[in-house]
Design an enzyme around this catalytic site. Sequence first.
Site, short mmCIF file in Angstrom:
data_model
loop_
_atom_site.label_atom_id
_atom_site.label_comp_id
_atom_site.label_asym_id
_atom_site.label_seq_id
_atom_site.Cartn_x
_atom_site.Cartn_y
_atom_site.Cartn_z
CD GLU A 1 1.73 -10.29 -0.04
OE1 GLU A 1 1.72 -9.19 -0.65
OE2 GLU A 1 0.84 -10.60 0.78
CG HIS B 1 -0.32 -11.36 -3.53
ND1 HIS B 1 -1.10 -12.16 -2.72
CD2 HIS B 1 -0.48 -10.11 -3.06
CE1 HIS B 1 -1.71 -11.41 -1.81
NE2 HIS B 1 -1.34 -10.16 -1.99
CB SER B 2 2.20 -17.81 -4.36
OG SER B 2 2.53 -17.85 -5.73
NE ARG C 1 -3.80 -2.27 2.28
CZ ARG C 1 -3.59 -3.57 2.47
NH1 ARG C 1 -2.40 -4.01 2.86
NH2 ARG C 1 -4.57 -4.44 2.27
CG ASP D 1 -2.77 -7.72 5.24
OD1 ASP D 1 -1.67 -7.85 4.65
OD2 ASP D 1 -3.78 -7.27 4.69
CG HIS E 1 -0.78 -5.57 -4.33
ND1 HIS E 1 0.38 -5.57 -3.58
CD2 HIS E 1 -1.64 -6.41 -3.68
CE1 HIS E 1 0.23 -6.38 -2.53
NE2 HIS E 1 -0.98 -6.89 -2.58
CD GLN F 1 1.99 -6.90 4.36
OE1 GLN F 1 2.99 -6.20 4.52
NE2 GLN F 1 0.79 -6.51 4.76
#
EC number: 5.1.3.3
Length: 342
Positions: free
Chosen positions: A307, A176-177, A82, A243, A107, A279
């Site tokens: 991430e 971003h898996s 972000r 998160d 993103h 992340q």
Amino acid sequence: MVSVTRAVFGDLPLGAGTVEKFQLQSDQLRVDIISWGCTITALEVKDRQGRASDVVLGFDELEGYLQKQPYFGAVVGRVANRIAKGTFTLDGKEYKLAINNGPNSLHGGVKGFDKVLWTPRVLSNGVEFSRVSPDGEEGYPGELKVWVMYTLDGGELVVNYRAQASQTTPVNLTNHSYFNLAGQGSPNIYDHEVTIEADAFLPVDEVLIPTGEIASVQGTAFDLRKPVELGKHLQEFHVNGFDHNFCLKGSKEKRFCARVHHAGSGRVLEVYTTQPGVQFYTGNFLDGTLKGKSGAGYPKHSGFCLETQSWPDAVNQPHFPPVLLKPGEEYDHTTWFKFSVA
């Protein structure tokens, strides 16, 4: 030995191009990656009995990836995570980005790197994707040349990101898996044991922007330096999930980032990276409405992301590790996903 095979995955609407799938196979792993968003669509890993299961969330068909969905398996950019209010100032000029996540830009914006067709090049042990992000794309300054390379080495999937800019711009690339080591379609990740090698994390405000504080994990739900079983840990600390950016220890060289163990299958994922942060996201916004592979529903907490990244909103927080790429420099980061059984 690694084999690489190439096939058509599907056609984009309105004649916008053909999406190809590249299957990388070693004696231990099989990975499918498509040229739309450099997206990992399948990752088959053996359990302790030698049975292979697909451990990433996603879709069987291209249509699934073209709908509104939470970045399953994709490379996100030009800036992952972000940016507060979708604005930043560079050399005295204010840049306004697309707002696509509450009041913020997430993103890369409305049409980030996950929503474009990349140009593939087959390698002996993998595939490299490239594209040129034009000056002004999603509001970002300068043209950016980008290369994303996936290679297999036994039980290890290596992802390398490189970029070169025509003018100074923030860059932060990640994959971003969403993983579930019990196999995608399993209802949750509560029986996964998680370790993250971080002494500090970034607290966030109500719209998930870092407050600027770099907080010690000591005595908090964020202390994952010793293995914790995720379900019990979330209950014990009364948290809805993670998160958050964890601030990794060590230098810019390859560093240990995280380890996740699923006792039921024996599968282990270890992550190493050159990036300063990761992340850790526990799929808090998944709600079961999307139908995934083999018709699987993906409810809340049915997958986790690690991430690897620069810290979120770093372009607005000067005391965070820098994210600006200048002309003549090269952005070059690597993340290693190492699978084994224990």
